[in-house]
Design an enzyme around this catalytic site. Structure first.
Site, PDB file in Angstrom:
ATOM      1  N   ASP A 113      71.325  -6.517  24.336  1.00  0.00           N
ATOM      2  CA  ASP A 113      71.475  -4.780  24.662  1.00  0.00           C
ATOM      3  C   ASP A 113      71.891  -5.023  26.152  1.00  0.00           C
ATOM      4  OD1 ASP A 113      71.437  -2.396  24.793  1.00  0.00           O
ATOM      5  OD2 ASP A 113      69.227  -1.923  23.582  1.00  0.00           O
ATOM      6  N   TRP A 158      63.014  -0.724  24.915  1.00  0.00           N
ATOM      7  CA  TRP A 158      63.700  -0.671  24.130  1.00  0.00           C
ATOM      8  C   TRP A 158      64.122  -2.872  23.143  1.00  0.00           C
ATOM      9  CZ3 TRP A 158      65.079   3.398  23.132  1.00  0.00           C
ATOM     10  CH2 TRP A 158      65.276   4.601  23.703  1.00  0.00           C
ATOM     11  N   LYS A 181      75.303   5.445  30.857  1.00  0.00           N
ATOM     12  CA  LYS A 181      75.017   5.105  32.155  1.00  0.00           C
ATOM     13  C   LYS A 181      75.451   4.336  32.800  1.00  0.00           C
ATOM     14  CE  LYS A 181      70.561   3.844  29.378  1.00  0.00           C
ATOM     15  NZ  LYS A 181      69.483   4.793  29.788  1.00  0.00           N
TER      16      LYS A 181
END
Length: 360
Positions: free
Chosen positions: A172, A102, A196
């Site tokens: 992030d 990511w 999540k």
């Protein structure tokens, strides 16, 4: 109905209490005789939902008054572009720390918009660890430093963050936001897809220091933080159902004792599974170095691919869902976000011990 042992990496488990409350209110929200999905986003009923979500997040994370909370769409992936579009100075560039897939994707998008340098990377070692703070180097006048706080694919997590002083630190936190206490004031901007730890997919939370929000008429209207900050994230129709569920998850987190209590529970859950790995005499091998292990995503391998397939099949037969590793690395992964109950982690640890005993 017996609930599945849900270890999906995302969209992930939601608290059962939240789902039951949403079910109860589904056809008639607070006497409106409408579902939340049917309310106007300009209505007083929805305004209370919107403001409750923002207020609870600020309370739980102890977000200072000089930060804006934005509810956006497009996932964390859109933030890979919005961040450099809004914050990248072409003359100063920006610095990215690579700890997994990511962060690589964030870097790729940022490079399209200006000069980017890599401040540190653990790619060559297979992303087994978070880089030591002493190894991270950025230009003195860089626009910002970007990192990914938890790496779902590789199972690594930052335990402490670099001190960047006057340079904005951007994180992030899609896969570990609200899972442990952090000092929000250490960051210039935090962003996280909700699917999540915060709620369902469809809404992305951005927490940004107000002085970083600048008016820039050259930006597309919807890609400017100033647009959304100036309209309380209501410039266009927001994902109202997702924000409603987000507010219920935050309410649940507060009722559970807040972030400190959730962090303690997450540590206990992770220990159950890591103990099963560490006490297996090498039958299970963790991907992450011990000092970089994630409390959200536990990644491990078995001695052979055949045993891995057998493990996953037998686990599925027992009701364990989502234990396959990411397609790019294989193996196994247990994602144990906030809403995954302690008993489910105990059940998985017990299954791992039993499987090892039979097959080693």
């Amino acid at each position: 109905m017996a609930r599945a042992f849900n270890f999906n990496a995302g969209p992930a488990a939601l608290p059962e209490e939240v789902l039951l409350k949403a079910q109860k209110e589904f056809l008639d929200f607070e006497g409106s005789r409408m579902s939340v999905m049917e309310l106007s986003h300009r209505s007083k009923e929805y305004s209370r939902v919107h403001d409750k979500a923002s207020g609870l997040l600020r309370e739980l994370m102890e977000i200072p008054a000089d930060y804006e909370i934005l509810f956006l769409q497009g996932g964390a992936s859109l933030q890979f572009s919005m961040i450099p579009m809004n914050l990248l100075d072409q003359e100063r560039g920006a610095s990215y720390i690579l700890t997994g897939s990511w962060s690589e994707k964030a870097l790729k998008e940022a490079k399209k918009l200006g000069p980017i340098e890599i401040a540190a990377s653990t790619k060559e070692s297979g992303y087994h660890a978070i880089p030591p703070l002493s190894d991270i180097q950025w230009k003195e006048n860089t626009s910002y430093v970007h990192l990914t706080s938890n790496n779902t694919i590789y199972g690594t997590q930052w335990k402490e963050y670099p001190q960047t002083d006057q340079i904005p630190l951007i994180a992030d936190m899609s896969s570990d936001i609200l899972s442990k206490k952090i000092d929000v004031s250490q960051f210039g901007l935090i962003y996280a897809g909700a699917q999540k730890n915060l709620g369902p997919s469809g809404v992305t939370v951005v927490i940004i220091r107000k002085d970083l929000i600048q008016k820039d008429d050259s930006l597309p209207t919807m890609l400017s933080y100033e647009t959304h900050a100036g309209s309380n994230s209501l410039y266009n129709t927001p994902p109202t159902l997702a924000i409603y569920l987000l507010s219920l998850v935050l309410e649940w987190a507060k009722d559970k004792g807040g972030v400190a209590q959730i962090e303690q529970q997450n540590q206990q859950k992770a220990k159950l599974i890591y103990d099963a790995i560490d006490e297996s005499n090498g039958f299970y091998s963790g991907h992450a170095d011990q000092d970089s292990r994630s409390n959200m995503n536990i990644t491990f391998t078995l001695p052979t691919n055949e045993l891995t397939k057998q493990f996953l099949q037998e686990a599925a037969n027992e009701g364990f869902i989502g234990l396959g590793g990411h397609r790019s690395v294989g193996g196994c992964r247990a994602s144990i976000y906030n809403a995954v109950p302690h008993e489910h982690c105990q059940a998985l640890a017990d299954f791992m011990v039993k499987f090892k005993k039979i097959n080693s």
